[in-house]
Motif scaffolding. Structure first.
Motif, short mmCIF file in Angstrom:
data_model
loop_
_atom_site.label_atom_id
_atom_site.label_comp_id
_atom_site.label_asym_id
_atom_site.label_seq_id
_atom_site.Cartn_x
_atom_site.Cartn_y
_atom_site.Cartn_z
N VAL A 1 0.81 -1.22 0.00
CA VAL A 1 0.00 0.00 0.00
C VAL A 1 0.84 1.28 0.00
N GLY A 2 2.16 1.12 -0.16
CA GLY A 2 2.99 2.30 -0.29
C GLY A 2 4.42 2.06 0.15
N TYR A 3 5.34 2.81 -0.44
CA TYR A 3 6.76 2.65 -0.15
C TYR A 3 7.25 3.63 0.91
N THR A 4 6.35 4.47 1.43
CA THR A 4 6.73 5.40 2.49
C THR A 4 6.98 4.63 3.79
N CYS A 5 8.05 4.97 4.49
CA CYS A 5 8.38 4.30 5.74
C CYS A 5 9.08 5.29 6.66
N ASN A 6 8.91 5.07 7.96
CA ASN A 6 9.62 5.93 8.93
C ASN A 6 11.04 5.43 9.19
N GLN A 7 11.40 4.31 8.55
CA GLN A 7 12.76 3.77 8.66
C GLN A 7 13.36 3.61 7.26
N SER A 8 14.68 3.47 7.24
CA SER A 8 15.38 3.20 6.00
C SER A 8 16.47 2.18 6.31
N THR B 1 1.24 -4.89 3.26
CA THR B 1 2.65 -4.60 3.50
C THR B 1 3.00 -3.22 2.95
N GLY B 2 4.28 -2.84 3.09
CA GLY B 2 4.76 -1.56 2.60
C GLY B 2 6.24 -1.68 2.26
N GLY B 3 7.03 -0.60 2.55
CA GLY B 3 6.96 0.48 3.47
C GLY B 3 6.34 0.13 4.82
N ALA B 4 5.96 1.19 5.49
CA ALA B 4 5.16 1.04 6.70
C ALA B 4 3.71 1.21 6.28
N PRO B 5 2.94 0.12 6.16
CA PRO B 5 1.59 0.23 5.61
C PRO B 5 0.69 1.16 6.42
N GLU B 6 0.97 1.27 7.72
CA GLU B 6 0.15 2.10 8.59
C GLU B 6 0.22 3.59 8.21
N LEU B 7 1.24 3.98 7.43
CA LEU B 7 1.38 5.38 7.02
C LEU B 7 0.44 5.75 5.87
N ARG C 1 2.04 -6.32 8.12
CA ARG C 1 3.50 -6.42 8.29
C ARG C 1 4.00 -5.07 8.81
N SER C 2 4.31 -5.06 10.09
CA SER C 2 4.65 -3.81 10.77
C SER C 2 6.12 -3.78 11.17
N ASN C 3 6.70 -2.58 11.13
CA ASN C 3 8.09 -2.44 11.60
C ASN C 3 8.15 -2.15 13.10
N LEU C 4 7.00 -2.14 13.77
CA LEU C 4 6.86 -1.90 15.21
C LEU C 4 7.07 -0.43 15.59
N THR C 5 8.14 0.19 15.12
CA THR C 5 8.46 1.54 15.57
C THR C 5 7.39 2.55 15.17
N ILE C 6 6.63 2.23 14.12
CA ILE C 6 5.58 3.16 13.70
C ILE C 6 4.56 3.37 14.81
N ILE C 7 4.34 2.34 15.63
CA ILE C 7 3.37 2.43 16.73
C ILE C 7 3.80 3.48 17.75
N GLU C 8 5.12 3.61 17.93
CA GLU C 8 5.68 4.55 18.91
C GLU C 8 6.06 5.90 18.31
N SER C 9 5.94 6.03 16.99
CA SER C 9 6.51 7.20 16.32
C SER C 9 5.72 8.48 16.53
N HIS C 10 4.42 8.36 16.83
CA HIS C 10 3.59 9.54 17.00
C HIS C 10 2.33 9.11 17.73
N GLU D 1 5.25 7.12 -2.98
CA GLU D 1 4.29 6.26 -3.66
C GLU D 1 3.33 5.64 -2.64
N VAL D 2 2.03 5.92 -2.78
CA VAL D 2 1.03 5.47 -1.82
C VAL D 2 -0.22 5.01 -2.58
N MET D 3 -0.76 3.86 -2.19
CA MET D 3 -1.97 3.35 -2.83
C MET D 3 -3.17 4.25 -2.52
#
Length: 358
Positions: free
Chosen positions: A68-75, A114-120, A141-150, A89-91
């Protein structure tokens, strides 16, 4: 909106931001077709399949996987998506709706987001809510840190629980130094905090609230046995942090995108490809995800798997197809597209989005 990164120092940069030649999928495809494979030093994957008289044909379509998109809070250093905060790029909601129509009219068991971070994706929650009636299982499929990011993402565990989502989380090691080296400074501690949030509402404890972790090697080698590694993870995370989870999924690093770039820069590409070729295991063929999965990119185009998606290798005979005009019969009788990166899925105990194959 700006992508929240928790002030984490990124482990890598996107190939696009570096203006790398491998930011272009065609350059990756050409590289994998030539060199040690072009001079017959190593056999191409398709030839290995022929030599072993194996069958890599479609089975029953079981899983719809949406990127659903290649945007992620991590690289991250190994990322096959080349995801990062600078990717845009976002669906769209329109494409998501087309995916829902396909779910309604076909017998999919699993929706894998999945993503990126799909939650974004701004329509992420809408997609989960509206897809729930049509499949047995939804995977995030979560990177976990997105939950704590904001603070706006702190309620994600409650959303997951409400819709009975299976959460598969990236955690490449149970130690801080190894995790942060691959995923960025601060990632490990943020991941531990997110896992505690999930445990608190029953994830990883209640058998109905599946919480699985993902391991991938931190370099040019294959993972150890999944069962032994899972035991180590469970022991260390429970002892050190009081964290529970259900299963560890062990993945091989595929030689595409950012990991391919790393292999070449560190002069490890040839050695790694020799390892994958020499570790080819014919017993993995039956469980390859390309045989039962439809992969859809952010723009609605169709692929055999997530890795072919990143190499822009659309489904044979469906090169211009969009999820809005998906034809199950055409999918069922297609020829799966193969290249040298496929050795990554068949090496050792194999590798799929569900972990080791055998």
């Amino acid at each position: 909106k700006l992508v929240p990164t928790l002030g984490m120092k990124q482990a890598s940069k996107t190939l696009i931001s570096l203006n790398s030649k491998f930011s272009k999928a065609k350059n990756q495809r050409d590289f994998l077709e030539n060199g040690i494979f072009g001079n017959d030093r190593l056999p191409k994957f398709a030839q290995t399949i022929l030599d072993h008289q194996l069958d890599v044909t479609p089975k029953t379509l079981d899983t719809l996987q949406l990127n659903v998109g290649y945007t992620c809070n991590q690289s991250c250093t190994h990322c096959h998506v080349d995801a990062g905060p600078d990717r845009t790029e976002v669906m769209s909601r329109e494409t998501m709706d087309a995916c829902l129509q396909v779910l309604k009219t076909n017998q999919f068991r699993t929706l894998d987001i999945t993503g990126g971070a799909p939650e974004l994706n701004p329509n992420f929650k809408w997609l989960v809510e509206h897809a729930r009636p049509y499949v047995e299982e939804i995977i995030i499929r979560s990177n976990l840190t997105i939950i704590e990011s904001h603070t706006r993402f702190n309620d994600l565990p409650d959303l997951f629980k409400k819709y009975g989502v299976r959460v598969i989380c990236s955690l490449p090691c149970y130690t801080e130094s190894n995790t942060d080296a691959q995923r960025g400074d601060g990632v490990f501690q943020a991941s531990i905090s997110a896992l505690k949030r999930l445990n608190k509402i029953g994830y990883g404890v209640d058998p109905e609230l599946r919480l699985d972790l993902v391991y991938n090697p931190g370099g040019a080698f294959l993972p150890p046995a999944q069962e032994k590694l899972e035991s180590d993870y469970k022991s260390r995370l429970k002892t050190d942090f009081g964290i529970d989870f259900h299963e560890l999924l062990s993945l091989n690093n595929l030689p595409i995108s950012r990991f391919l770039d790393t292999l070449i820069r560190e002069k490890k590409y040839e050695r790694y490809m020799e390892l994958l070729v020499n570790s080819f295991n014919s017993s993995t063929i039956d469980g390859l995800m390309c045989r039962n999965t439809l992969s859809v990119d952010w723009d609605g185009r169709l692929y055999d798997c997530d890795f072919n998606q990143m190499l822009v290798m659309p489904i044979n005979g469906m090169e211009s197809a969009h999820i809005a005009n998906f034809d199950l019969n055409q999918w069922q009788f297609r020829t799966i597209r193969l290249s040298q990166h496929c050795y990554g899925c068949t090496a050792g105990t194999g590798s799929s989005c569900q972990g080791s194959i055998i």
